[in-house]
Design a protein around this motif. Structure first.
Motif, PDB file in Angstrom:
ATOM      1  N   GLY A   1       0.816  -1.206   0.000  1.00  0.00           N
ATOM      2  CA  GLY A   1       0.000   0.000   0.000  1.00  0.00           C
ATOM      3  C   GLY A   1       0.851   1.257   0.000  1.00  0.00           C
ATOM      4  N   GLU A   2       1.963   1.237   0.733  1.00  0.00           N
ATOM      5  CA  GLU A   2       2.854   2.396   0.733  1.00  0.00           C
ATOM      6  C   GLU A   2       3.488   2.588  -0.635  1.00  0.00           C
ATOM      7  OE1 GLU A   2       5.608   1.635   3.790  1.00  0.00           O
ATOM      8  OE2 GLU A   2       4.189   1.945   5.433  1.00  0.00           O
TER       9      GLU A   2
ATOM     10  N   ILE B   1       1.099   4.345  -2.890  1.00  0.00           N
ATOM     11  CA  ILE B   1       1.078   5.794  -2.664  1.00  0.00           C
ATOM     12  C   ILE B   1       2.277   6.453  -3.336  1.00  0.00           C
ATOM     13  CG2 ILE B   1       1.218   7.580  -0.891  1.00  0.00           C
ATOM     14  CD1 ILE B   1      -0.324   5.704   0.951  1.00  0.00           C
ATOM     15  N   GLU B   2       3.435   5.804  -3.287  1.00  0.00           N
ATOM     16  CA  GLU B   2       4.621   6.359  -3.925  1.00  0.00           C
ATOM     17  C   GLU B   2       4.483   6.384  -5.444  1.00  0.00           C
ATOM     18  OE1 GLU B   2       7.766   3.923  -2.497  1.00  0.00           O
ATOM     19  OE2 GLU B   2       7.465   4.478  -0.392  1.00  0.00           O
ATOM     20  N   CYS B   3       3.683   5.478  -6.015  1.00  0.00           N
ATOM     21  CA  CYS B   3       3.453   5.459  -7.465  1.00  0.00           C
ATOM     22  C   CYS B   3       2.422   6.499  -7.891  1.00  0.00           C
ATOM     23  CB  CYS B   3       2.993   4.076  -7.915  1.00  0.00           C
ATOM     24  SG  CYS B   3       4.276   2.807  -7.871  1.00  0.00           S
ATOM     25  N   GLY B   4       1.909   7.287  -6.937  1.00  0.00           N
ATOM     26  CA  GLY B   4       0.957   8.328  -7.278  1.00  0.00           C
ATOM     27  C   GLY B   4       1.540   9.389  -8.181  1.00  0.00           C
TER      28      GLY B   4
ATOM     29  N   ILE C   1      -6.639   3.434  -3.698  1.00  0.00           N
ATOM     30  CA  ILE C   1      -6.505   3.551  -2.246  1.00  0.00           C
ATOM     31  C   ILE C   1      -6.497   5.028  -1.873  1.00  0.00           C
ATOM     32  CG2 ILE C   1      -5.211   1.402  -2.069  1.00  0.00           C
ATOM     33  CD1 ILE C   1      -2.689   3.013  -1.809  1.00  0.00           C
TER      34      ILE C   1
ATOM     35  N   LEU D   1      -5.392   8.518  -0.492  1.00  0.00           N
ATOM     36  CA  LEU D   1      -4.094   9.116  -0.227  1.00  0.00           C
ATOM     37  C   LEU D   1      -4.007   9.568   1.226  1.00  0.00           C
ATOM     38  CD1 LEU D   1      -3.606  11.275  -3.437  1.00  0.00           C
ATOM     39  CD2 LEU D   1      -2.633   9.039  -2.933  1.00  0.00           C
ATOM     40  N   PRO D   2      -2.861   9.439   1.852  1.00  0.00           N
ATOM     41  CA  PRO D   2      -2.729   9.889   3.239  1.00  0.00           C
ATOM     42  C   PRO D   2      -2.808  11.408   3.312  1.00  0.00           C
ATOM     43  CG  PRO D   2      -0.578   9.320   2.354  1.00  0.00           C
ATOM     44  CD  PRO D   2      -1.586   8.917   1.315  1.00  0.00           C
TER      45      PRO D   2
ATOM     46  N   GLU E   1      -1.834  15.209   4.014  1.00  0.00           N
ATOM     47  CA  GLU E   1      -0.567  15.927   3.958  1.00  0.00           C
ATOM     48  C   GLU E   1      -0.439  16.821   5.186  1.00  0.00           C
ATOM     49  OE1 GLU E   1       1.874  15.744   1.838  1.00  0.00           O
ATOM     50  OE2 GLU E   1       0.975  14.337   0.416  1.00  0.00           O
TER      51      GLU E   1
END
Length: 513
Positions: A85-86, A89-92, A240, A242-243, A245
């Protein structure tokens, strides 16, 4: 619609070996406890070369490894899913919609790249950029793009291993699916077993069957998966969330190289980020501060924390420690502060008559670890972690308590776990770097010692317990066979001695004091 699938073959192994090249040079085996028995759940290519396969008892796998040292790790499936999952997010940066494949053991990421390929000069440059980014992070992926999610997933998983990137032209999803096995349709095991019993092995064979009979004979899953892969039924990427900011920045009206001015700006920035964290019920696990200069490269500071924290005073103190050792190459014109890694804050009720003092207070212990790690560096504050090895000198490794480069490997409550127990362990906490030979005397040939001489002094033994026999397997090379004894001398000192069984030589390996 265009979907790019990223498949990470052997994801649990990749997740452990990324950034740890020492693990790639040895057979790596992951195990799980199933019904009281430890069995292999995943293994690397080196281990497969030694005929180790998933499902095998761990003891058998260790024996098959031969003289080469085998690395054994417990399989943490929850950690596998969290790291995937992390990575999503990095592939966003490549797509606004990134999801993780559905399933109990996901190994793939799904990117909606509709209209995005043009921004990179085409889908092939986009896929190449994604693959290069993953390789820099230590991951190996097979990529495929198609009009449907199912076709992209099937091409990534079932194309020949030599094809690292497979682009299915628009409108050709069904043509690419026909020669693939029926497992490419992401069917449940019971449906696959029934298809195999009837001699149906390829998607092309399923396509020729009467459509009205498929659901009645094989269930609705077959029809649904076939329609999704061929494009008859829309299957969007479940992105998913996004966390949040947590960041703040300040731009100087006139660039300044005065540390007092920079520290004065950092205080409200830290307070702003801490307030954002507190409102979300989260605490920072890592802080990053970026000092953008008027000319020259930017200066970046990174602070890791042992446990989630949203206290502005504590966070500001850690950032200031890092800033003390920074040499500014040019005047700073902009300061940017953010908390890229965070976790839920721990809520606990305060005690009526004040907090516990000293090492029994987890909060004070965590704050101390943060300050030491910020001052000495993450490799300067370590904790020993037990390893599954019979030989005592190889049964542990040191792991940083705070890791600034990635997500910490601890769980909440780890600070409390560091508090020493009142009952000492059966083995000494301190081992000698190398066992020291000594002269010892025993009444029986294979019995416990009654006296030994160490550092030119005789030590009569008042009490002894043992033996604890330790013997390594033949696959470790030179066999180690020892009988360990816990002894207490007449003067009250406690030692850990062992007799080397092949020649009877005695050694001192540790002390309990």
């Amino acid at each position: 619609m265009r979907v790019l699938c990223l498949w990470f073959p052997g994801w649990p192994i990749q997740r452990l070996t990324a950034g740890r090249p020492e693990l790639k040079r040895k057979p790596l085996v992951l195990y799980e406890t199933q019904r009281g028995s430890q069995r292999v759940s995943a293994c690397c290519g080196r281990a497969r070369g030694a005929r180790i396969v998933p499902g095998m008892p761990l003891a058998e796998a260790t024996a098959l490894a031969g003289p080469e040292t085998i690395v054994v790790e417990a399989h943490d499936r929850l950690h596998d899913r969290q790291r995937l999952g992390e990575l999503a997010i990095e592939c966003g940066r490549f797509s606004p919609l990134v999801g993780v494949e559905d399933g109990p053991q996901p190994e793939s990421l799904l990117l909606d790249i509709t209209g995005i390929g043009e921004l990179f000069g085409g889908e092939m440059p986009l896929a190449t950029a994604v693959q290069s980014e993953l390789a820099q992070r230590g991951f190996e992926a097979r990529l495929a793009a198609a009009d449907t999610l199912g076709a992209a997933w099937a091409a990534a998983h079932f194309e020949p291993a030599g094809h690292r990137i497979r682009l299915i032209p628009p409108g050709k999803a069904l043509d690419a699916l026909r020669p693939l096995p029926v497992a490419a349709l992401r069917l449940p095991p019971e449906t696959l077993d029934l298809l195999y019993q009837l001699g149906l092995y390829q998607v092309a064979q399923v396509e020729t069957l009467p459509r009205q009979d498929l659901a009645a004979r094989f269930g609705s899953a077959l029809v649904e998966r076939f329609d999704q892969a061929s494009g008859r039924l829309i299957e969007p990427v479940q992105a998913i969330p996004l966390p949040p900011e947590f960041e703040a920045s300040y731009a100087f009206e006139h660039p300044s190289a005065r540390r007092e001015a920079i520290e004065a700006i950092l205080e409200p920035l830290v307070e702003s980020v801490a307030e954002q964290l507190a409102r979300s019920g989260r605490g920072a696990l890592r802080l990053e501060c970026r000092l953008e200069g008027e000319s020259g490269p930017c200066t970046e500071l990174s602070v890791g924390l042992f446990r989630p924290m949203a206290s502005p005073r504590h966070l500001l103190g850690l950032v200031r420690m890092k800033l003390e050792r920074v040499v500014l190459r040019s005047p700073v014109e902009r300061v940017h502060l953010r908390a890229p890694v965070s976790d839920r804050l721990e809520r606990r009720q305060y005690e009526l008559f004040g907090e516990r003092q000293g090492r029994e207070n987890p909060r004070e212990l965590a704050a101390l670890i943060d300050r030491l790690s910020s001052r000495l560096g993450p490799r300067g504050v370590l904790r020993p972690c037990l390893q599954p090895d019979a030989q005592p000198e190889w049964a542990y490794r040191y792991q940083p308590l705070v890791e600034t480069a990635g997500r910490p490997r601890r769980r909440r409550g780890a600070a409390a776990a560091l508090v020493a127990a009142d009952t000492p362990p059966p083995r000494p906490l301190r081992l000698l770097r190398r066992p020291l030979p000594l002269a010892a005397m025993s009444v029986q040939p294979d019995g416990p010692p009654v006296r030994f001489r160490f550092q030119s002094q005789d030590h009569p033994i008042a009490a002894a317990s043992g033996p604890e026999r330790i013997e390594t397997g033949w696959w470790r090379g030179r066999t180690v066979r020892r009988d360990y004894y816990r002894v207490e001398t007449a003067g009250g000192q406690r030692f850990w001695l062992f007799r080397r069984l092949p020649d009877g030589q005695w050694f001192l390996h540790g002390t309990f004091d």
